[in-house]
Every structure is written in structure tokens, then in C-alpha cells.
Design a protein around this motif. Sequence first.
Motif, mmCIF file in Angstrom:
data_model
loop_
_atom_site.group_PDB
_atom_site.id
_atom_site.type_symbol
_atom_site.label_atom_id
_atom_site.label_comp_id
_atom_site.label_asym_id
_atom_site.label_seq_id
_atom_site.Cartn_x
_atom_site.Cartn_y
_atom_site.Cartn_z
ATOM 1 N N GLY A 1 0.760 -1.176 -0.040
ATOM 2 C CA GLY A 1 0.015 0.100 -0.039
ATOM 3 C C GLY A 1 0.882 1.304 -0.082
ATOM 4 O O GLY A 1 2.027 1.147 0.011
ATOM 5 N N LEU A 2 0.126 2.433 0.154
ATOM 6 C CA LEU A 2 0.980 3.856 0.174
ATOM 7 C C LEU A 2 1.840 3.769 1.316
ATOM 8 O O LEU A 2 0.976 3.570 2.495
ATOM 9 C CB LEU A 2 0.138 4.765 -0.173
ATOM 10 N N PRO A 3 3.035 3.991 1.505
ATOM 11 C CA PRO A 3 4.124 4.254 2.648
ATOM 12 C C PRO A 3 3.337 5.270 3.700
ATOM 13 O O PRO A 3 3.188 4.724 4.944
ATOM 14 C CB PRO A 3 5.268 4.483 2.124
ATOM 15 N N ASN B 161 0.630 6.235 8.879
ATOM 16 C CA ASN B 161 -0.378 6.990 9.568
ATOM 17 C C ASN B 161 -1.323 5.688 10.299
ATOM 18 O O ASN B 161 -1.559 6.230 11.491
ATOM 19 C CB ASN B 161 -1.272 7.660 8.680
ATOM 20 N N ARG B 162 -1.592 4.735 9.695
ATOM 21 C CA ARG B 162 -2.578 3.775 10.324
ATOM 22 C C ARG B 162 -1.691 3.154 11.554
ATOM 23 O O ARG B 162 -2.296 3.002 12.636
ATOM 24 C CB ARG B 162 -2.752 2.736 9.561
ATOM 25 N N ALA C 114 -0.686 2.867 17.466
ATOM 26 C CA ALA C 114 0.138 3.276 18.662
ATOM 27 C C ALA C 114 -0.085 4.130 19.477
ATOM 28 O O ALA C 114 -0.336 3.938 20.906
ATOM 29 C CB ALA C 114 1.631 3.354 18.192
ATOM 30 N N TYR C 115 -0.490 5.368 19.254
ATOM 31 C CA TYR C 115 -1.042 6.305 19.981
ATOM 32 C C TYR C 115 -2.271 6.100 20.853
ATOM 33 O O TYR C 115 -2.690 6.521 21.913
ATOM 34 C CB TYR C 115 -0.889 7.636 19.231
ATOM 35 N N LEU D 254 7.118 -0.438 13.022
ATOM 36 C CA LEU D 254 7.081 0.796 13.467
ATOM 37 C C LEU D 254 8.681 1.186 13.805
ATOM 38 O O LEU D 254 9.074 2.421 13.515
ATOM 39 C CB LEU D 254 6.293 1.071 14.511
ATOM 40 N N LEU D 255 9.288 0.189 14.429
ATOM 41 C CA LEU D 255 10.583 0.421 14.845
ATOM 42 C C LEU D 255 11.682 0.582 13.910
ATOM 43 O O LEU D 255 12.442 1.353 13.624
ATOM 44 C CB LEU D 255 10.954 -0.783 15.750
ATOM 45 N N GLU D 256 11.683 -0.588 12.653
ATOM 46 C CA GLU D 256 12.623 -0.612 11.625
ATOM 47 C C GLU D 256 12.658 0.606 10.752
ATOM 48 O O GLU D 256 13.578 0.950 10.208
ATOM 49 C CB GLU D 256 12.476 -1.785 11.027
ATOM 50 N N ASN D 257 11.423 1.413 10.718
ATOM 51 C CA ASN D 257 11.403 2.579 9.859
ATOM 52 C C ASN D 257 11.482 3.807 10.410
ATOM 53 O O ASN D 257 11.209 4.821 9.921
ATOM 54 C CB ASN D 257 9.968 2.361 9.287
ATOM 55 N N ASP D 258 11.648 3.717 11.749
ATOM 56 C CA ASP D 258 11.802 4.837 12.628
ATOM 57 C C ASP D 258 10.471 5.688 12.707
ATOM 58 O O ASP D 258 10.555 7.092 12.485
ATOM 59 C CB ASP D 258 13.126 5.766 12.316
ATOM 60 N N TYR D 259 9.325 5.270 12.494
ATOM 61 C CA TYR D 259 8.070 5.826 12.652
ATOM 62 C C TYR D 259 7.975 6.520 14.207
ATOM 63 O O TYR D 259 7.251 7.396 14.239
ATOM 64 C CB TYR D 259 6.929 4.747 12.468
#
Length: 185
Positions: free
Chosen positions: A122-124, A129-130, A135-136, A149-154
Motif C-alpha cells: 500500500g501507500l507508505p 499513519n495507520r 500506537a497512540y 514501526l521500529l525498523e522504519n523509525d516511525y
Amino acid sequence: MTTDDRDYLAGRKNLQSDSARNARKRIRDRVRNGLYDFEYLAAELEERDVTQLVTESGETNTQAFDAAENAIAFIYRMCAYAPDSPGYSTNDRFRDVLQNGIEKGLDDRHEVLDFNLDLHCGLPREARNRLLRKAYQGEDMTLAELRELLENDYLDDSYIFRPLGEDGLPKDVEPQDVLSHDDFR
């Protein structure tokens, strides 16, 4: 497909509208029949013939495997353009096609003991955002989602995760804010 079909698809050959329509239909028919042929290739083509396909002068025929990657790419596109059913997405369809195909390709001595494919397309920005929203909001997340989340530094860990104080609770947090209402009974 013929060389002319390949040239047409690659844009190296221009056709008039009627000829182009006929060429597209001819290509679809050939591709459909080619896909149907894989049933026979998977089940009936002798081992020695398959070996000769994947080797060239005693070495691995990398072009054959490049073509196999393109076949998988096309199969994924087919899954993407098939109508989605409620609860059955493109990724679900592709995962099923891969798993069932692998099972059909095994010989009598083997079986699939485990199949796990973490496929998220899908779109990154939408995926990011999802995941951040989940998480929040404290929603349940899979290990694959947490890893993403962790590997992409989100996540900015200084914002989400707080260092622990001497009492084992996050610093600057009141104990009653950490405990649920069930803990006060």
C-alpha cells in the motif's frame, strides 16, 4: 506471445485502433492459455526437463529465475485487479495463491510444515499513519506491525517511552494513572 506482441506491449510497435484491440485480445487469450498450461508444467513435466530449464552449461540459468520473478509479479497484479471480497484482500488472495502453489509443487516426500508471509502493500504514508494511530490510541498491534514501526523509525522513542524511576514506574507519572480501575479493588 509473439515478438510482435512483445514489441506492441513495450511501445516499440504502433498499431491502428482496430489492430490494437485485436492485439490486446490475442495477448489476453495467449496469457490465459499460458496460465492454464502451468497446471501441466507443474504436474507433468519431467524432472530432467525442469533441471535443463534452470541450468545452462552446468550453472544456474539466472534468466529463468528473472523470468520467474516476473511471473510472480504478474500473478500479484492479477490478484490486485481481482475484485476484493469483504474480508479477503489482494494480499490474502496472493498469500493463498503462493501457499497453494507451493503445496502443488512439492513432491510426495514433502509437505508444507509452516507458511508465514508478512506482506503489507500500500501507500507508505497511509501505512505509517495507520500504525501511528494504532500506537497512540493503544490499540493491539501484531509483532510485524511493531517491527515495522521500529525498523522504519516511525516512533520517536523519547516521546512514547519514558525512562523508569526508582519505583519501576515511568518517571513523572502518578501511580494511579498507571493502574487500571480493577487494580483499586
